[in-house]
Design a protein around this motif. Structure first.
Motif, PDB file in Angstrom:
ATOM      1  N   CYS A  62       0.830  -1.204   0.000  1.00 59.62           N
ATOM      2  CA  CYS A  62       0.000   0.000   0.000  1.00 59.62           C
ATOM      3  C   CYS A  62       0.865   1.254   0.000  1.00 59.62           C
ATOM      4  O   CYS A  62       0.545   2.253  -0.658  1.00 59.62           O
ATOM      5  CB  CYS A  62      -0.939  -0.006   1.199  1.00 59.62           C
ATOM      6  N   LYS A  63       1.975   1.201   0.723  1.00 58.94           N
ATOM      7  CA  LYS A  63       2.911   2.332   0.740  1.00 58.94           C
ATOM      8  C   LYS A  63       3.552   2.522  -0.630  1.00 58.94           C
ATOM      9  O   LYS A  63       3.736   3.658  -1.089  1.00 58.94           O
ATOM     10  CB  LYS A  63       3.980   2.092   1.810  1.00 58.94           C
ATOM     11  N   LYS A  64       3.854   1.419  -1.301  1.00 60.70           N
ATOM     12  CA  LYS A  64       4.426   1.513  -2.651  1.00 60.70           C
ATOM     13  C   LYS A  64       3.437   2.168  -3.610  1.00 60.70           C
ATOM     14  O   LYS A  64       3.825   2.982  -4.460  1.00 60.70           O
ATOM     15  CB  LYS A  64       4.800   0.121  -3.160  1.00 60.70           C
ATOM     16  N   ILE A  65       2.169   1.806  -3.482  1.00 60.67           N
ATOM     17  CA  ILE A  65       1.149   2.423  -4.324  1.00 60.67           C
ATOM     18  C   ILE A  65       1.092   3.924  -4.052  1.00 60.67           C
ATOM     19  O   ILE A  65       1.033   4.740  -4.969  1.00 60.67           O
ATOM     20  CB  ILE A  65      -0.223   1.776  -4.072  1.00 60.67           C
ATOM     21  N   ALA A  66       1.119   4.296  -2.758  1.00 60.96           N
ATOM     22  CA  ALA A  66       1.074   5.717  -2.388  1.00 60.96           C
ATOM     23  C   ALA A  66       2.281   6.466  -2.949  1.00 60.96           C
ATOM     24  O   ALA A  66       2.143   7.581  -3.473  1.00 60.96           O
ATOM     25  CB  ALA A  66       1.018   5.856  -0.868  1.00 60.96           C
ATOM     26  N   ASP A  67       3.454   5.867  -2.840  1.00 60.81           N
ATOM     27  CA  ASP A  67       4.670   6.507  -3.360  1.00 60.81           C
ATOM     28  C   ASP A  67       4.600   6.664  -4.877  1.00 60.81           C
ATOM     29  O   ASP A  67       5.050   7.668  -5.434  1.00 60.81           O
ATOM     30  CB  ASP A  67       5.904   5.688  -2.971  1.00 60.81           C
ATOM     31  N   ARG A  68       4.035   5.664  -5.523  1.00 58.21           N
ATOM     32  CA  ARG A  68       3.915   5.694  -6.982  1.00 58.21           C
ATOM     33  C   ARG A  68       2.955   6.799  -7.422  1.00 58.21           C
ATOM     34  O   ARG A  68       3.111   7.396  -8.484  1.00 58.21           O
ATOM     35  CB  ARG A  68       3.426   4.334  -7.471  1.00 58.21           C
ATOM     36  N   LEU A  69       1.943   7.071  -6.605  1.00 60.18           N
ATOM     37  CA  LEU A  69       0.955   8.096  -6.933  1.00 60.18           C
ATOM     38  C   LEU A  69       1.378   9.489  -6.478  1.00 60.18           C
ATOM     39  O   LEU A  69       0.758  10.483  -6.855  1.00 60.18           O
ATOM     40  CB  LEU A  69      -0.390   7.743  -6.284  1.00 60.18           C
ATOM     41  N   SER A  70       2.432   9.571  -5.656  1.00 63.20           N
ATOM     42  CA  SER A  70       2.920  10.863  -5.163  1.00 63.20           C
ATOM     43  C   SER A  70       3.753  11.566  -6.224  1.00 63.20           C
ATOM     44  O   SER A  70       4.331  10.937  -7.113  1.00 63.20           O
ATOM     45  CB  SER A  70       3.769  10.662  -3.902  1.00 63.20           C
ATOM     46  N   THR A  71       3.806  12.879  -6.119  1.00 67.91           N
ATOM     47  CA  THR A  71       4.656  13.684  -6.992  1.00 67.91           C
ATOM     48  C   THR A  71       5.465  14.641  -6.136  1.00 67.91           C
ATOM     49  O   THR A  71       5.310  14.671  -4.908  1.00 67.91           O
ATOM     50  CB  THR A  71       3.798  14.490  -7.997  1.00 67.91           C
ATOM     51  N   SER A  72       6.285  15.443  -6.764  1.00 67.96           N
ATOM     52  CA  SER A  72       7.137  16.376  -6.022  1.00 67.96           C
ATOM     53  C   SER A  72       6.311  17.405  -5.250  1.00 67.96           C
ATOM     54  O   SER A  72       6.750  17.924  -4.226  1.00 67.96           O
ATOM     55  CB  SER A  72       8.096  17.103  -6.973  1.00 67.96           C
ATOM     56  N   ASP A  73       5.116  17.698  -5.721  1.00 69.98           N
ATOM     57  CA  ASP A  73       4.270  18.680  -5.029  1.00 69.98           C
ATOM     58  C   ASP A  73       2.986  18.071  -4.462  1.00 69.98           C
ATOM     59  O   ASP A  73       2.068  18.782  -4.072  1.00 69.98           O
ATOM     60  CB  ASP A  73       3.929  19.840  -5.965  1.00 69.98           C
ATOM     61  N   LYS A  74       2.917  16.737  -4.412  1.00 68.07           N
ATOM     62  CA  LYS A  74       1.721  16.081  -3.865  1.00 68.07           C
ATOM     63  C   LYS A  74       2.117  14.799  -3.142  1.00 68.07           C
ATOM     64  O   LYS A  74       2.533  13.822  -3.765  1.00 68.07           O
ATOM     65  CB  LYS A  74       0.721  15.749  -4.977  1.00 68.07           C
ATOM     66  N   GLU A  75       2.006  14.815  -1.821  1.00 65.44           N
ATOM     67  CA  GLU A  75       2.267  13.612  -1.041  1.00 65.44           C
ATOM     68  C   GLU A  75       0.970  12.835  -0.859  1.00 65.44           C
ATOM     69  O   GLU A  75      -0.041  13.391  -0.442  1.00 65.44           O
ATOM     70  CB  GLU A  75       2.835  13.957   0.338  1.00 65.44           C
ATOM     71  N   VAL A  76       0.994  11.550  -1.173  1.00 61.31           N
ATOM     72  CA  VAL A  76      -0.153  10.686  -0.923  1.00 61.31           C
ATOM     73  C   VAL A  76       0.061  10.017   0.432  1.00 61.31           C
ATOM     74  O   VAL A  76       1.015   9.261   0.627  1.00 61.31           O
ATOM     75  CB  VAL A  76      -0.320   9.630  -2.032  1.00 61.31           C
ATOM     76  N   VAL A  77      -0.804  10.321   1.367  1.00 63.52           N
ATOM     77  CA  VAL A  77      -0.673   9.870   2.744  1.00 63.52           C
ATOM     78  C   VAL A  77      -1.315   8.494   2.915  1.00 63.52           C
ATOM     79  O   VAL A  77      -2.392   8.233   2.384  1.00 63.52           O
ATOM     80  CB  VAL A  77      -1.328  10.891   3.702  1.00 63.52           C
TER      81      VAL A  77
END
Length: 416
Positions: free
Chosen positions: A186-201
Protein backbone atom coordinates in the motif's frame (compact mmCIF):
# COMPACT_ATOMS: atom_id res chain seq x y z
CA UNK A 1 18.54 0.48 36.58
CA UNK A 2 18.22 4.10 35.43
CA UNK A 3 18.97 3.02 31.86
CA UNK A 4 16.42 0.22 31.88
CA UNK A 5 14.12 0.09 28.83
CA UNK A 6 10.65 -0.63 30.18
CA UNK A 7 8.00 -2.31 28.04
CA UNK A 8 4.83 -0.27 27.31
CA UNK A 9 2.68 -2.35 29.67
CA UNK A 10 5.09 -1.48 32.51
CA UNK A 11 4.76 2.25 31.80
CA UNK A 12 0.97 2.46 31.54
CA UNK A 13 0.64 3.26 35.26
CA UNK A 14 3.15 6.10 35.40
CA UNK A 15 4.40 7.48 32.07
CA UNK A 16 3.87 11.21 31.60
CA UNK A 17 2.43 11.80 35.08
CA UNK A 18 4.15 13.66 37.93
CA UNK A 19 2.45 12.97 41.30
CA UNK A 20 4.14 16.01 42.85
CA UNK A 21 2.01 18.27 40.63
CA UNK A 22 -1.19 16.67 41.94
CA UNK A 23 -0.79 16.57 45.73
CA UNK A 24 1.05 13.25 45.49
CA UNK A 25 -1.97 11.36 44.11
CA UNK A 26 -0.74 8.01 42.76
CA UNK A 27 -3.22 8.20 39.87
CA UNK A 28 -3.76 11.20 37.64
CA UNK A 29 -6.85 13.11 38.86
CA UNK A 30 -9.70 14.06 36.56
CA UNK A 31 -9.03 17.64 35.50
CA UNK A 32 -12.67 18.59 35.05
CA UNK A 33 -12.02 22.16 34.01
CA UNK A 34 -12.65 24.20 30.89
CA UNK A 35 -9.79 26.67 31.27
CA UNK A 36 -6.44 27.11 33.05
CA UNK A 37 -4.96 30.09 34.91
CA UNK A 38 -1.82 31.74 33.49
CA UNK A 39 0.89 32.92 35.89
CA UNK A 40 1.34 36.05 33.80
CA UNK A 41 0.16 37.72 30.59
CA UNK A 42 3.57 36.98 29.08
CA UNK A 43 3.13 33.26 29.80
CA UNK A 44 -0.32 33.27 28.19
CA UNK A 45 1.11 34.95 25.09
CA UNK A 46 3.90 32.38 24.86
CA UNK A 47 1.48 29.47 25.22
CA UNK A 48 -0.79 30.78 22.45
CA UNK A 49 2.13 31.41 20.08
CA UNK A 50 3.00 27.72 20.21
CA UNK A 51 -0.59 26.48 20.25
CA UNK A 52 -1.54 28.44 17.11
CA UNK A 53 1.71 27.65 15.26
CA UNK A 54 3.06 31.20 15.30
CA UNK A 55 6.41 29.83 16.45
CA UNK A 56 8.02 26.47 17.17
CA UNK A 57 8.59 25.31 20.73
CA UNK A 58 11.96 26.09 22.23
CA UNK A 59 14.18 23.14 23.24
CA UNK A 60 12.66 21.45 26.33
CA UNK A 61 9.66 23.81 26.22
CA UNK A 62 6.27 22.18 26.82
CA UNK A 63 2.98 23.52 25.53
CA UNK A 64 1.42 25.12 28.57
CA UNK A 65 -2.15 24.44 29.61
CA UNK A 66 -4.57 26.89 28.02
CA UNK A 67 -8.09 25.55 27.49
CA UNK A 68 -9.44 22.00 27.45
CA UNK A 69 -10.32 22.21 23.77
CA UNK A 70 -6.59 22.58 23.07
CA UNK A 71 -5.05 20.51 25.84
CA UNK A 72 -5.90 18.97 29.17
CA UNK A 73 -3.66 16.91 31.50
CA UNK A 74 -5.84 13.79 31.22
CA UNK A 75 -5.68 13.84 27.42
CA UNK A 76 -2.04 14.87 27.27
CA UNK A 77 -0.86 12.03 29.50
CA UNK A 78 -3.15 9.55 27.73
CA UNK A 79 -1.77 10.58 24.32
CA UNK A 80 1.81 10.19 25.53
CA UNK A 81 1.05 6.67 26.77
CA UNK A 82 -0.69 5.64 23.56
CA UNK A 83 2.39 6.72 21.60
CA UNK A 84 4.46 4.09 23.41
CA UNK A 85 2.60 1.13 21.90
CA UNK A 86 2.88 2.24 18.28
CA UNK A 87 6.18 4.13 18.72
CA UNK A 88 4.48 7.19 17.24
CA UNK A 89 5.74 10.77 17.35
CA UNK A 90 2.40 12.15 18.48
CA UNK A 91 -1.17 11.15 19.28
CA UNK A 92 -4.49 12.99 19.30
CA UNK A 93 -7.56 11.58 21.08
CA UNK A 94 -11.05 12.25 19.73
CA UNK A 95 -14.62 11.92 20.98
CA UNK A 96 -15.25 8.87 18.74
CA UNK A 97 -13.59 6.63 16.20
CA UNK A 98 -15.58 8.19 13.36
CA UNK A 99 -14.57 11.63 14.62
CA UNK A 100 -10.93 10.60 14.29
CA UNK A 101 -11.44 9.05 10.84
CA UNK A 102 -13.50 11.91 9.41
CA UNK A 103 -11.08 14.55 10.73
CA UNK A 104 -8.12 12.85 9.05
CA UNK A 105 -9.97 12.60 5.74
CA UNK A 106 -11.21 16.19 5.85
CA UNK A 107 -7.71 17.46 6.63
CA UNK A 108 -5.89 15.67 3.82
CA UNK A 109 -8.56 15.71 1.08
CA UNK A 110 -9.95 18.63 -0.91
CA UNK A 111 -12.64 18.99 -3.62
CA UNK A 112 -11.43 17.26 -6.79
CA UNK A 113 -9.28 14.77 -4.85
CA UNK A 114 -9.77 11.01 -4.62
CA UNK A 115 -9.28 8.56 -1.78
CA UNK A 116 -8.14 5.00 -2.52
CA UNK A 117 -9.54 2.69 0.14
CA UNK A 118 -9.45 -1.00 0.97
CA UNK A 119 -12.66 -3.06 0.87
CA UNK A 120 -14.35 -3.93 3.13
CA UNK A 121 -14.10 -1.22 5.76
CA UNK A 122 -16.25 -0.53 8.79
CA UNK A 123 -19.78 0.44 7.73
CA UNK A 124 -19.52 3.96 9.13
CA UNK A 125 -16.28 4.55 7.21
CA UNK A 126 -17.86 3.17 4.03
CA UNK A 127 -20.78 5.57 4.45
CA UNK A 128 -18.50 8.56 4.99
CA UNK A 129 -16.39 7.73 1.93
CA UNK A 130 -19.25 6.90 -0.42
CA UNK A 131 -22.08 9.13 0.82
CA UNK A 132 -20.54 12.13 2.61
CA UNK A 133 -17.25 12.87 0.82
CA UNK A 134 -18.89 13.00 -2.64
CA UNK A 135 -20.96 15.94 -1.35
CA UNK A 136 -17.63 17.77 -1.07
CA UNK A 137 -16.44 16.73 -4.52
CA UNK A 138 -14.19 13.94 -3.25
CA UNK A 139 -14.24 10.56 -5.00
CA UNK A 140 -13.76 7.20 -3.28
CA UNK A 141 -12.29 4.24 -5.14
CA UNK A 142 -12.09 0.83 -3.49
CA UNK A 143 -9.68 -2.07 -3.97
CA UNK A 144 -9.64 -5.60 -2.57
CA UNK A 145 -6.90 -7.84 -1.22
CA UNK A 146 -7.12 -10.01 -4.33
CA UNK A 147 -5.70 -7.21 -6.48
CA UNK A 148 -1.97 -6.73 -7.06
CA UNK A 149 -0.22 -3.38 -6.85
CA UNK A 150 -0.18 -3.16 -10.65
CA UNK A 151 -3.86 -4.07 -10.94
CA UNK A 152 -4.81 -1.35 -8.46
CA UNK A 153 -2.76 1.22 -10.34
CA UNK A 154 -4.17 0.24 -13.74
CA UNK A 155 -7.71 0.35 -12.31
CA UNK A 156 -7.12 3.91 -11.11
CA UNK A 157 -5.60 4.86 -14.44
CA UNK A 158 -8.57 3.45 -16.32
CA UNK A 159 -10.89 5.71 -14.31
CA UNK A 160 -8.62 8.75 -14.67
CA UNK A 161 -7.99 8.94 -10.92
CA UNK A 162 -4.26 8.25 -10.68
CA UNK A 163 -3.40 11.98 -10.49
CA UNK A 164 -6.23 12.76 -8.06
CA UNK A 165 -5.50 10.32 -5.22
CA UNK A 166 -4.33 12.12 -2.07
CA UNK A 167 -4.83 9.35 0.49
CA UNK A 168 -4.57 5.57 0.64
CA UNK A 169 -6.84 4.41 3.45
CA UNK A 170 -6.45 0.83 4.64
CA UNK A 171 -8.38 -1.16 7.21
CA UNK A 172 -6.50 -4.36 7.98
CA UNK A 173 -7.63 -6.83 9.18
CA UNK A 174 -10.86 -5.78 7.50
CA UNK A 175 -14.13 -5.60 9.38
CA UNK A 176 -15.92 -8.06 9.28
CA UNK A 177 -14.09 -10.59 7.07
CA UNK A 178 -10.55 -10.45 8.53
CA UNK A 179 -9.17 -9.82 5.02
CA UNK A 180 -5.53 -8.73 5.21
CA UNK A 181 -3.78 -6.05 3.18
CA UNK A 182 -0.01 -5.77 2.72
CA UNK A 183 0.87 -2.37 4.16
CA UNK A 184 4.24 -2.21 2.45
CA UNK A 185 2.50 -2.71 -0.90
CA UNK A 186 0.00 0.00 0.00
CA UNK A 187 2.91 2.33 0.74
CA UNK A 188 4.43 1.51 -2.65
CA UNK A 189 1.15 2.42 -4.32
CA UNK A 190 1.07 5.72 -2.39
CA UNK A 191 4.67 6.51 -3.36
CA UNK A 192 3.92 5.69 -6.98
CA UNK A 193 0.96 8.10 -6.93
CA UNK A 194 2.92 10.86 -5.16
CA UNK A 195 4.66 13.68 -6.99
CA UNK A 196 7.14 16.38 -6.02
CA UNK A 197 4.27 18.68 -5.03
CA UNK A 198 1.72 16.08 -3.87
CA UNK A 199 2.27 13.61 -1.04
CA UNK A 200 -0.15 10.69 -0.92
CA UNK A 201 -0.67 9.87 2.74
CA UNK A 202 -1.18 6.29 3.98
CA UNK A 203 -3.68 6.00 6.84
CA UNK A 204 -4.42 2.65 8.52
CA UNK A 205 -7.40 1.73 10.70
CA UNK A 206 -5.83 -0.63 13.23
CA UNK A 207 -8.90 -1.07 15.44
CA UNK A 208 -9.18 -4.85 14.93
CA UNK A 209 -5.63 -5.41 16.21
CA UNK A 210 -5.56 -2.74 18.88
CA UNK A 211 -2.19 -1.20 19.79
CA UNK A 212 -0.85 -4.63 20.73
CA UNK A 213 -0.90 -7.02 17.76
CA UNK A 214 0.01 -4.85 14.75
CA UNK A 215 2.03 -1.64 14.38
CA UNK A 216 1.30 -0.08 10.97
CA UNK A 217 3.81 2.77 11.33
CA UNK A 218 6.59 0.17 11.15
CA UNK A 219 5.27 -1.00 7.78
CA UNK A 220 5.08 2.34 5.98
CA UNK A 221 1.90 3.97 7.29
CA UNK A 222 1.96 7.71 7.96
CA UNK A 223 -1.07 7.72 10.27
CA UNK A 224 -2.89 5.13 12.38
CA UNK A 225 -6.50 5.53 13.49
CA UNK A 226 -8.38 3.66 16.21
CA UNK A 227 -11.83 3.45 17.53
CA UNK A 228 -10.57 3.69 21.11
CA UNK A 229 -14.03 2.53 22.16
CA UNK A 230 -12.89 -0.98 21.30
CA UNK A 231 -9.77 -2.67 22.76
CA UNK A 232 -8.22 0.52 24.13
CA UNK A 233 -11.35 1.32 26.17
CA UNK A 234 -12.25 -2.32 26.43
CA UNK A 235 -15.22 -2.16 28.83
CA UNK A 236 -18.16 -0.96 26.68
CA UNK A 237 -18.47 2.16 28.83
CA UNK A 238 -17.07 4.96 26.67
CA UNK A 239 -16.84 6.30 23.11
CA UNK A 240 -13.50 7.63 21.82
CA UNK A 241 -11.08 7.64 18.91
CA UNK A 242 -7.37 8.21 18.39
CA UNK A 243 -4.97 9.19 15.62
CA UNK A 244 -1.22 8.57 15.84
CA UNK A 245 1.67 9.21 13.49
CA UNK A 246 4.53 11.37 12.36
CA UNK A 247 4.78 14.91 13.72
CA UNK A 248 4.43 16.63 10.34
CA UNK A 249 1.09 14.92 9.73
CA UNK A 250 -0.11 15.06 13.32
CA UNK A 251 0.39 18.82 13.47
CA UNK A 252 -2.27 19.15 10.77
CA UNK A 253 -4.60 16.66 12.48
CA UNK A 254 -4.27 18.43 15.83
CA UNK A 255 -4.91 21.84 14.29
CA UNK A 256 -8.15 20.72 12.65
CA UNK A 257 -9.20 18.98 15.86
CA UNK A 258 -8.72 22.26 17.73
CA UNK A 259 -11.07 24.15 15.42
CA UNK A 260 -13.61 21.38 14.91
CA UNK A 261 -13.65 20.98 18.68
CA UNK A 262 -13.98 17.19 18.55
CA UNK A 263 -11.45 16.25 21.20
CA UNK A 264 -12.41 13.81 23.96
CA UNK A 265 -13.23 15.22 27.39
CA UNK A 266 -11.19 14.75 30.58
CA UNK A 267 -13.51 12.08 32.02
CA UNK A 268 -13.10 9.96 28.88
CA UNK A 269 -9.35 10.54 28.98
CA UNK A 270 -9.22 9.38 32.58
CA UNK A 271 -11.24 6.24 31.80
CA UNK A 272 -8.94 5.41 28.89
CA UNK A 273 -5.86 5.79 31.10
CA UNK A 274 -7.43 3.32 33.51
CA UNK A 275 -8.11 0.91 30.64
CA UNK A 276 -4.55 1.12 29.30
CA UNK A 277 -3.27 -0.38 32.55
CA UNK A 278 -4.95 -3.71 31.74
CA UNK A 279 -4.75 -3.55 27.93
CA UNK A 280 -2.19 -6.30 27.45
CA UNK A 281 -3.72 -8.60 30.07
CA UNK A 282 -7.20 -8.24 28.56
CA UNK A 283 -6.16 -8.60 24.94
CA UNK A 284 -3.91 -11.58 25.67
CA UNK A 285 -6.75 -13.43 27.38
CA UNK A 286 -9.16 -12.59 24.56
CA UNK A 287 -6.72 -13.93 21.97
CA UNK A 288 -6.23 -17.14 23.95
CA UNK A 289 -9.98 -17.67 24.17
CA UNK A 290 -10.42 -17.06 20.45
CA UNK A 291 -8.04 -19.89 19.54
CA UNK A 292 -10.37 -22.36 21.29
CA UNK A 293 -13.57 -20.83 19.93
CA UNK A 294 -12.26 -20.82 16.35
CA UNK A 295 -11.18 -24.43 16.65
CA UNK A 296 -14.64 -25.45 17.89
CA UNK A 297 -16.45 -23.58 15.12
CA UNK A 298 -14.21 -25.00 12.39
CA UNK A 299 -15.36 -28.52 13.29
CA UNK A 300 -19.08 -27.81 13.71
CA UNK A 301 -21.35 -29.33 11.04
CA UNK A 302 -23.60 -26.24 10.90
CA UNK A 303 -20.67 -23.91 10.14
CA UNK A 304 -19.55 -23.58 6.52
CA UNK A 305 -16.43 -21.47 6.96
CA UNK A 306 -14.56 -19.64 9.72
CA UNK A 307 -12.73 -16.38 9.00
CA UNK A 308 -9.94 -16.30 11.58
CA UNK A 309 -6.32 -15.25 11.13
CA UNK A 310 -5.08 -18.27 13.06
CA UNK A 311 -6.51 -20.60 10.40
CA UNK A 312 -4.89 -19.07 7.32
CA UNK A 313 -3.39 -21.59 4.92
CA UNK A 314 0.38 -21.78 5.24
CA UNK A 315 2.10 -20.71 2.05
CA UNK A 316 -0.79 -18.45 0.98
CA UNK A 317 -0.38 -14.73 0.33
CA UNK A 318 -2.67 -13.93 3.26
CA UNK A 319 -0.57 -16.11 5.57
CA UNK A 320 2.61 -14.30 4.46
CA UNK A 321 1.04 -10.93 5.27
CA UNK A 322 -0.15 -12.23 8.63
CA UNK A 323 3.32 -13.47 9.61
CA UNK A 324 4.93 -10.21 8.52
CA UNK A 325 2.53 -7.75 10.15
CA UNK A 326 1.00 -9.46 13.19
CA UNK A 327 2.10 -10.84 16.53
CA UNK A 328 -1.25 -12.54 17.22
CA UNK A 329 -4.30 -13.82 15.37
CA UNK A 330 -6.40 -11.48 17.48
CA UNK A 331 -9.80 -11.93 19.09
CA UNK A 332 -12.14 -11.26 16.17
CA UNK A 333 -13.66 -13.92 13.96
CA UNK A 334 -16.58 -14.35 11.63
CA UNK A 335 -18.23 -17.47 10.31
CA UNK A 336 -20.73 -18.54 7.69
CA UNK A 337 -23.61 -20.45 9.19
CA UNK A 338 -25.30 -22.99 6.93
CA UNK A 339 -28.45 -21.38 5.58
CA UNK A 340 -28.97 -17.64 5.48
CA UNK A 341 -30.45 -14.76 7.43
CA UNK A 342 -33.09 -16.89 9.16
CA UNK A 343 -30.49 -19.32 10.54
CA UNK A 344 -28.11 -16.50 11.50
CA UNK A 345 -30.88 -14.68 13.35
CA UNK A 346 -31.97 -17.88 15.11
CA UNK A 347 -28.39 -18.37 16.31
CA UNK A 348 -28.12 -14.77 17.52
CA UNK A 349 -31.52 -14.81 19.22
CA UNK A 350 -30.67 -17.92 21.23
CA UNK A 351 -27.36 -16.76 22.72
CA UNK A 352 -27.42 -16.57 26.51
CA UNK A 353 -23.91 -15.51 27.62
CA UNK A 354 -22.72 -13.75 24.49
CA UNK A 355 -24.44 -10.40 24.02
CA UNK A 356 -26.19 -9.48 20.76
CA UNK A 357 -24.70 -6.03 20.20
CA UNK A 358 -22.46 -4.14 17.83
CA UNK A 359 -18.97 -2.92 18.77
CA UNK A 360 -16.03 -5.15 19.64
CA UNK A 361 -12.94 -5.55 21.79
CA UNK A 362 -14.73 -5.44 25.13
CA UNK A 363 -14.41 -7.72 28.13
CA UNK A 364 -17.74 -9.39 27.30
CA UNK A 365 -18.18 -11.47 24.14
CA UNK A 366 -20.38 -9.84 21.49
CA UNK A 367 -22.14 -11.15 18.39
CA UNK A 368 -23.78 -9.35 15.47
CA UNK A 369 -25.02 -9.76 11.88
CA UNK A 370 -22.89 -7.46 9.67
CA UNK A 371 -25.08 -7.55 6.56
CA UNK A 372 -28.07 -6.05 8.39
CA UNK A 373 -26.33 -4.19 11.19
CA UNK A 374 -22.82 -2.64 11.07
CA UNK A 375 -22.55 -2.94 7.27
CA UNK A 376 -26.21 -2.54 6.33
CA UNK A 377 -25.47 0.63 4.34
CA UNK A 378 -22.73 -0.96 2.21
CA UNK A 379 -23.87 -1.38 -1.42
CA UNK A 380 -25.21 -4.80 -2.41
CA UNK A 381 -22.57 -5.02 -5.11
CA UNK A 382 -19.79 -4.56 -2.56
CA UNK A 383 -21.40 -6.91 -0.05
CA UNK A 384 -21.60 -9.64 -2.67
CA UNK A 385 -18.04 -9.13 -3.91
CA UNK A 386 -16.38 -9.11 -0.48
CA UNK A 387 -18.36 -11.81 1.28
CA UNK A 388 -20.68 -9.88 3.59
CA UNK A 389 -23.52 -12.31 3.11
CA UNK A 390 -26.74 -13.06 4.98
CA UNK A 391 -25.12 -16.14 6.52
CA UNK A 392 -22.15 -14.24 8.00
CA UNK A 393 -22.00 -13.80 11.78
CA UNK A 394 -19.30 -11.75 13.53
CA UNK A 395 -17.99 -12.56 16.99
CA UNK A 396 -15.84 -10.46 19.31
CA UNK A 397 -14.44 -12.79 21.94
CA UNK A 398 -14.22 -11.55 25.53
CA UNK A 399 -12.45 -12.63 28.71
CA UNK A 400 -15.05 -15.14 29.95
CA UNK A 401 -14.00 -18.74 30.49
CA UNK A 402 -13.61 -20.30 27.02
CA UNK A 403 -15.68 -23.36 27.94
CA UNK A 404 -18.64 -21.09 28.76
CA UNK A 405 -18.33 -19.19 25.49
CA UNK A 406 -18.21 -22.46 23.55
CA UNK A 407 -21.18 -23.87 25.50
CA UNK A 408 -23.21 -20.82 24.53
CA UNK A 409 -22.28 -21.12 20.86
CA UNK A 410 -23.05 -24.85 20.91
CA UNK A 411 -26.52 -24.51 22.42
CA UNK A 412 -27.41 -21.64 20.07
CA UNK A 413 -26.28 -23.61 17.00
CA UNK A 414 -28.36 -26.58 18.12
CA UNK A 415 -31.47 -24.41 17.82
CA UNK A 416 -30.75 -23.47 14.21
Amino acid sequence: MNNRYFQPESLMMSHGYKPALSEGAIKCPIFQTSTFVFNSAEEGKAFFEVAYGQREKEPNEELGLIYSRLNNPDLQILEERLCLWDEADECAVFESGMSAISTVMLEFLRPGDAILYSKPVYGGTDHFINKVLPEYGITGHGFTNTQSEEEVFQDLKGKGLEHKVKMVYVETPANPTNALFDLEECKKIADRLSTSDKEVVVCVDNTYMGPLWQHPLKHGADLVVYSATKYIGGHSDLIAGAVLGKSKHMKRVRTLRTFLGNMAGPWTGWLLMRSLETLKVRMSKQAENTVEVAQYLSQHPKVEQVYYLGHLEEGSRQYAIYKKQHSSAGAMLSFDIKGGEAEAFKFLNNLKLIKLAVSLGSTESLAEHPATMTHSDVSKEDKDSIGITEKLVRLSIGVEHPSDIIWDIEQALEKC
